[in-house]
Design a protein around this motif. Sequence first.
Motif, mmCIF file in Angstrom:
data_model
loop_
_atom_site.group_PDB
_atom_site.id
_atom_site.type_symbol
_atom_site.label_atom_id
_atom_site.label_comp_id
_atom_site.label_asym_id
_atom_site.label_seq_id
_atom_site.Cartn_x
_atom_site.Cartn_y
_atom_site.Cartn_z
ATOM 1 N N LEU A 1 0.923 -1.212 -0.143
ATOM 2 C CA LEU A 1 -0.001 0.007 -0.210
ATOM 3 C C LEU A 1 0.918 1.083 -0.019
ATOM 4 O O LEU A 1 0.530 2.243 -0.770
ATOM 5 N N ASN A 2 1.894 1.346 0.934
ATOM 6 C CA ASN A 2 2.804 2.307 0.853
ATOM 7 C C ASN A 2 3.459 2.790 -0.406
ATOM 8 O O ASN A 2 3.905 3.662 -0.760
ATOM 9 N N GLU A 3 4.030 1.566 -0.859
ATOM 10 C CA GLU A 3 4.708 1.711 -2.332
ATOM 11 C C GLU A 3 3.846 2.025 -3.459
ATOM 12 O O GLU A 3 4.404 2.728 -4.532
ATOM 13 N N THR A 4 2.547 1.900 -3.177
ATOM 14 C CA THR A 4 1.665 2.371 -4.477
ATOM 15 C C THR A 4 1.164 3.640 -3.850
ATOM 16 O O THR A 4 0.896 4.529 -5.011
ATOM 17 N N TYR A 5 0.540 4.134 -2.917
ATOM 18 C CA TYR A 5 -0.048 5.319 -2.611
ATOM 19 C C TYR A 5 0.809 6.430 -2.153
ATOM 20 O O TYR A 5 0.566 7.687 -2.042
ATOM 21 N N LEU A 6 2.230 6.369 -1.425
ATOM 22 C CA LEU A 6 2.950 7.172 -1.022
ATOM 23 C C LEU A 6 3.963 7.678 -2.052
ATOM 24 O O LEU A 6 4.655 6.571 -2.677
ATOM 25 N N PRO A 7 4.174 8.925 -2.299
ATOM 26 C CA PRO A 7 5.251 9.311 -3.338
ATOM 27 C C PRO A 7 6.586 8.678 -3.031
ATOM 28 O O PRO A 7 7.020 9.335 -2.019
ATOM 29 N N ASN A 8 7.088 8.080 -3.638
ATOM 30 C CA ASN A 8 8.616 7.739 -3.486
ATOM 31 C C ASN A 8 9.014 6.878 -4.705
ATOM 32 O O ASN A 8 8.779 5.830 -5.310
ATOM 33 N N LYS A 9 9.804 7.673 -5.581
ATOM 34 C CA LYS A 9 10.162 7.280 -7.134
ATOM 35 C C LYS A 9 10.988 6.191 -6.764
ATOM 36 O O LYS A 9 11.123 5.347 -8.073
ATOM 37 N N THR A 10 11.769 5.877 -5.893
ATOM 38 C CA THR A 10 12.827 4.796 -6.002
ATOM 39 C C THR A 10 12.100 3.347 -5.808
ATOM 40 O O THR A 10 12.742 2.149 -5.948
#
Length: 158
Positions: A118-127
């Motif tokens: 969920l975090n990797e999908t919805y929180l902005p983090n290009k890495t």
Amino acid sequence: MSFQENLKYYREKAGYKSAKEFANTLGIPPNTYVGYEVRGREPKYEMLCKIADLLEVSTDDLLGRKEPRLKDNLMKIKNKVMLEVNKQNKQWGDESELTPHQWLGLIQEEVGEIAQALNETYLPNKTKAKLGGKENIQTEIYQTAALLIRFSERIEGE
């Protein structure tokens, strides 16, 4: 959809290619079954339950008491979770030697993987853009649901 349409739909979806094949599985004459599917006859309650059990649907599904789109989505989810249960059973065995606390640790790990997806999908983090996504979230949910089912089966077996 009518009972007759639902019956045919779920029979075919369950892999029974012909009404005769399904009638044989039910242990009834093919003409009796065809009467349910084509001629508007209604089975007695016990037979309705037996049909629903064999097709792995609820009697409400057969009777058309739910939104069709909801039925299809729930059926897809159920099938994916059960595929994952079978996959885990083949990979890990029955794991009957695990303690409840070990099961809890596995469950916590799986829930953490849902949170990560969920975090990797919805929180902005290009890495980590490639690690998230709807498919990854759903995969983690199915894996967690399968683990919970397997744990529940273990508890039932005690």
